[in-house]
Design a protein around this motif. Structure first.
Motif, PDB file in Angstrom:
ATOM      1  N   ASP A   1      21.919  88.260  34.007  1.00  0.00           N
ATOM      2  CA  ASP A   1      21.185  89.272  33.239  1.00  0.00           C
ATOM      3  C   ASP A   1      19.754  89.442  33.750  1.00  0.00           C
ATOM      4  O   ASP A   1      19.230  90.561  33.814  1.00  0.00           O
TER       5      ASP A   1
ATOM      6  N   SER B   1      17.737  86.618  27.954  1.00  0.00           N
ATOM      7  CA  SER B   1      19.116  87.035  27.722  1.00  0.00           C
ATOM      8  C   SER B   1      19.703  86.233  26.571  1.00  0.00           C
ATOM      9  O   SER B   1      19.336  85.068  26.366  1.00  0.00           O
ATOM     10  N   ASP B   2      20.620  86.854  25.839  1.00  0.00           N
ATOM     11  CA  ASP B   2      21.278  86.180  24.724  1.00  0.00           C
ATOM     12  C   ASP B   2      22.591  85.518  25.128  1.00  0.00           C
ATOM     13  O   ASP B   2      23.272  84.924  24.292  1.00  0.00           O
ATOM     14  N   ARG B   3      22.955  85.619  26.393  1.00  0.00           N
ATOM     15  CA  ARG B   3      24.228  85.043  26.823  1.00  0.00           C
ATOM     16  C   ARG B   3      24.166  83.517  26.770  1.00  0.00           C
ATOM     17  O   ARG B   3      23.129  82.911  27.077  1.00  0.00           O
ATOM     18  N   PRO B   4      25.258  82.863  26.382  1.00  0.00           N
ATOM     19  CA  PRO B   4      25.226  81.408  26.159  1.00  0.00           C
ATOM     20  C   PRO B   4      25.132  80.568  27.431  1.00  0.00           C
ATOM     21  O   PRO B   4      24.527  79.493  27.415  1.00  0.00           O
TER      22      PRO B   4
ATOM     23  N   GLY C   1      22.333  95.309  27.043  1.00  0.00           N
ATOM     24  CA  GLY C   1      23.166  94.168  27.361  1.00  0.00           C
ATOM     25  C   GLY C   1      23.582  94.189  28.817  1.00  0.00           C
ATOM     26  O   GLY C   1      23.148  95.044  29.598  1.00  0.00           O
TER      27      GLY C   1
ATOM     28  N   ARG D   1      22.941  84.082  31.842  1.00  0.00           N
ATOM     29  CA  ARG D   1      21.533  84.446  31.653  1.00  0.00           C
ATOM     30  C   ARG D   1      20.883  84.775  32.992  1.00  0.00           C
ATOM     31  O   ARG D   1      20.080  85.699  33.090  1.00  0.00           O
TER      32      ARG D   1
END
Length: 277
Positions: A144, A133-136, A231, A141
């Motif tokens: 996701d 996942s690209d979430r910070p 996403g 993450r």
């Protein structure tokens, strides 16, 4: 060019595996009667699982995605094939649906169906974690990954629920896979669709049956392809749709809905061998 290579590899591996399984000394044990009482072979299941997995892995753009494709396709196909074989035994047939498998577990019996559910779920979780996942935030993450696991396992289950008539699961897979065959990770989807296309004629002609092995692997790989490009919001929407369809299947017959809807019935019967009245 990469799309066509992946498509061709998936198709070639599926056809080669089908011929190998059909000629194996244990091939007679894979014979089953389908909905129309015709004898077919479950060899289509491992053939589709192998072709779709190899084709998807070849088309994946990174090592992590390749590993995710192998995990989702191979594990889902393997536990599905186990259920195809063991689940045919009388003591296993009594447990129907998720509730039936849980009921058997409460009685101290572990069914092949429950093992399949657990295996597909675990494969989906590992594959989703490999996609990442690209979430910070760590929490984001993690969410996701869980959503992706649900999408992968849910799509595998949906295709399995639809695999009640010749060609139906492959056609549904083609519809789900068409938008995934354009844009990012399209080559991964191409390998899956190539394997499906190679086996569709034999499926429609009632020579083979996908069984849980083929339907689960096909669905898991399509779910993975979606997860790899979606996403958080898209994963939530997909999981909600899959959960709704799964819940509906407990109350409504998909086959009856298809038969009662003219355009669905037309697509479902297209290319299929006619049944005697």
């Amino acid at each position: 060019m990469a799309f066509l290579r992946s498509f061709g590899i998936g198709a070639s591996v599926a056809r080669t595996t089908l011929a190998w399984v059909r000629n194996d000394q244990n091939a007679p044990s894979l014979r089953r009667l389908n909905f129309a009482g015709r004898e077919v072979t479950l060899a289509g299941g491992p053939a589709l699982a192998a072709g779709a997995t190899v084709g998807a892995a070849f088309g994946a753009r990174s090592a992590r995605l390749k590993a995710a494709a192998v995990t989702a396709g191979a594990v889902s196909g393997a536990v599905g094939f186990y259920d195809d074989i063991v689940g045919n035994r009388p003591e296993q047939k009594a447990a129907k649906g998720f509730a039936g498998h849980l009921g058997a577990l409460r009685e101290g019996r572990v069914t092949s169906g429950l093992l399949k559910i657990a295996g597909v779920g675990a494969a989906g979780l590992v594959a989703s974690a490999l996609v990442g996942s690209d979430r910070p935030s760590r929490f984001g993450r993690g969410v996701d990954v869980l959503l992706g696991a649900g999408v992968i396992a849910g799509t595998a289950n949906l295709l399995n629920l639809l695999d009640l008539r010749p060609g139906r699961a492959i056609k549904a897979g083609a519809i789900l896979g068409a938008p995934l065959a354009v844009g990012r990770n399209a080559s991964m989807t191409a390998g899956t669709l190539g394997a499906s296309a190679a086996l569709l004629p034999a499926d429609l002609d009632e020579e083979i049956m996908l069984g849980d092995a083929g339907a689960n692997a096909l669905g898991a790989l399509l779910g993975l392809a979606f997860t790899a490009r979606a996403g958080t919001g898209a994963r939530v929407a997909a999981l909600a749709a899959l959960a709704s369809l799964t819940a509906a299947s407990e109350k409504v017959s998909f086959t009856k809905v298809i038969q009662d809807t003219p355009w669905l019935r037309y697509v479902d019967e297209l290319g299929r061998r006619p049944n005697k009245a």
